[in-house]
Design an enzyme around this catalytic site. Structure first.
Site, PDB file in Angstrom:
ATOM      1  N   GLU A 282       0.819  -1.103   0.032  1.00 29.20           N
ATOM      2  CA  GLU A 282      -0.129   0.103   0.018  1.00 29.20           C
ATOM      3  C   GLU A 282       0.883   1.190   0.167  1.00 29.20           C
ATOM      4  O   GLU A 282       2.088   1.198   0.336  1.00 29.20           O
ATOM      5  CB  GLU A 282      -0.915   0.071   1.170  1.00 29.20           C
ATOM      6  CG  GLU A 282       0.065  -0.121   2.680  1.00 29.20           C
ATOM      7  CD  GLU A 282      -0.876   0.122   3.761  1.00 29.20           C
ATOM      8  OE1 GLU A 282      -1.586  -0.777   4.448  1.00 29.20           O
ATOM      9  OE2 GLU A 282      -0.869   1.577   4.203  1.00 29.20           O
TER      10      GLU A 282
ATOM     11  N   GLN B 225      -5.380   6.018   0.295  1.00 25.94           N
ATOM     12  CA  GLN B 225      -4.641   5.088   0.545  1.00 25.94           C
ATOM     13  C   GLN B 225      -4.954   4.182  -0.567  1.00 25.94           C
ATOM     14  O   GLN B 225      -6.031   3.494  -0.750  1.00 25.94           O
ATOM     15  CB  GLN B 225      -5.284   4.243   1.740  1.00 25.94           C
ATOM     16  CG  GLN B 225      -4.313   2.993   2.241  1.00 25.94           C
ATOM     17  CD  GLN B 225      -5.091   2.276   3.391  1.00 25.94           C
ATOM     18  OE1 GLN B 225      -6.000   2.118   3.489  1.00 25.94           O
ATOM     19  NE2 GLN B 225      -4.154   1.976   4.601  1.00 25.94           N
TER      20      GLN B 225
ATOM     21  N   HIS C 177     -12.752   0.874   1.442  1.00 27.47           N
ATOM     22  CA  HIS C 177     -13.191   1.027   2.817  1.00 27.47           C
ATOM     23  C   HIS C 177     -13.055   2.597   3.119  1.00 27.47           C
ATOM     24  O   HIS C 177     -12.389   3.368   2.248  1.00 27.47           O
ATOM     25  CB  HIS C 177     -12.213   0.253   3.801  1.00 27.47           C
ATOM     26  CG  HIS C 177     -10.847   0.490   3.815  1.00 27.47           C
ATOM     27  ND1 HIS C 177      -9.821  -0.162   3.322  1.00 27.47           N
ATOM     28  CD2 HIS C 177     -10.014   1.417   4.785  1.00 27.47           C
ATOM     29  CE1 HIS C 177      -8.596   0.305   3.255  1.00 27.47           C
ATOM     30  NE2 HIS C 177      -8.876   1.199   4.408  1.00 27.47           N
TER      31      HIS C 177
ATOM     32  N   GLU D  54     -13.400   1.735   9.107  1.00 24.40           N
ATOM     33  CA  GLU D  54     -12.157   1.499   9.783  1.00 24.40           C
ATOM     34  C   GLU D  54     -11.998   2.602  10.776  1.00 24.40           C
ATOM     35  O   GLU D  54     -12.191   3.727  10.578  1.00 24.40           O
ATOM     36  CB  GLU D  54     -10.773   1.571   8.706  1.00 24.40           C
ATOM     37  CG  GLU D  54      -9.407   1.276   9.588  1.00 24.40           C
ATOM     38  CD  GLU D  54      -8.572   1.335   8.466  1.00 24.40           C
ATOM     39  OE1 GLU D  54      -8.681   1.195   7.241  1.00 24.40           O
ATOM     40  OE2 GLU D  54      -7.223   1.302   9.041  1.00 24.40           O
TER      41      GLU D  54
END
Lengths: 142, 142
Positions: free
Chosen positions: A43, A59, A83, A133
């Site tokens: 990532e 991200q 997410h 998250e």
């Protein structure tokens, strides 16, 4: 409870290609690259802005294999938003509070996230289809 | 180019039910409710944070009918993240710059968005599967 939109997590097939796109098209800058074996991804965090509650990032996530969660997401849905991460002051406390409202947790205890953060995921079925998250950023050294 | 993550746009079946969830579970506060006939949605903006580049929100979207874009999204994908909005200083200029890099635009000129903003969407096929919105917030009266 939420201090900021910490990041938008975006699943992609080719991390380097997508980094180059976000840098050249939107002028974002990579501030961190990591491999997270536990989550099965490599990532990059691209800085968007600073806020009163901390920084916000894009991200970008590339799966380490097709069998990972992000690999399965790509096979099923294709590239796109995977997410949303929200900043909280204390992830353990936030998990307790949220679980107390009847929301199922994927992580009942915090685990290691990007750039030294403590993170935990809530179950998307209890958050209107959004994999959500919680992110407690590490304390900055003074 | 991007000043902030302006908002996460989330599609849902029942706006009032989802507002109540985000308020009670995460402590967010509704700052605006609108019906946007052009986009075929009724929506609410829930404030998350203030930043150097402006505020960040969760935007909850309920389609006005199944034939709208958000209605079709719900039928195909179910509830979840519909788009990401990024703040820019000048949406017309940003559109020109982005189009010049070869990214297809859904809106070649700005249109009316939430809370008086000028907004425009980029084509998700050219942004790695992410329906991406540019948001120029209205100037605050001093």
């Amino acid at each position: 409870m939420f201090l900021r939109i910490d990041h938008v997590g975006i699943a992609c097939h080719d991390l380097e290609e997508k980094i180059a796109f976000y840098e050249s098209t939107f002028g974002l800058t990579v501030v961190s690259r990591e491999v997270n074996e536990e989550q099965g991804v490599k990532e990059a965090m691209l800085h968007v802005a600073e806020g009163e509650g901390g920084a916000s990032y894009v991200q970008l996530l590339e799966p380490l294999s097709p069998e990972t969660a992000v690999g399965k997401f790509l096979a099923k849905r294709g590239e796109g938003v995977h997410h949303i991460g929200y900043g909280v002051a204390d992830v353990t406390r936030a998990l307790q509070e949220i679980a107390g409202k009847g929301v199922r947790l994927i992580d009942s205890r915090p685990r290691h996230g990007s750039m030294g953060a403590a993170i935990a995921f809530l179950h998307p079925k209890d958050v209107g289809g959004v994999l959500t998250e919680l992110v407690e950023a590490p304390r900055r050294s003074s």
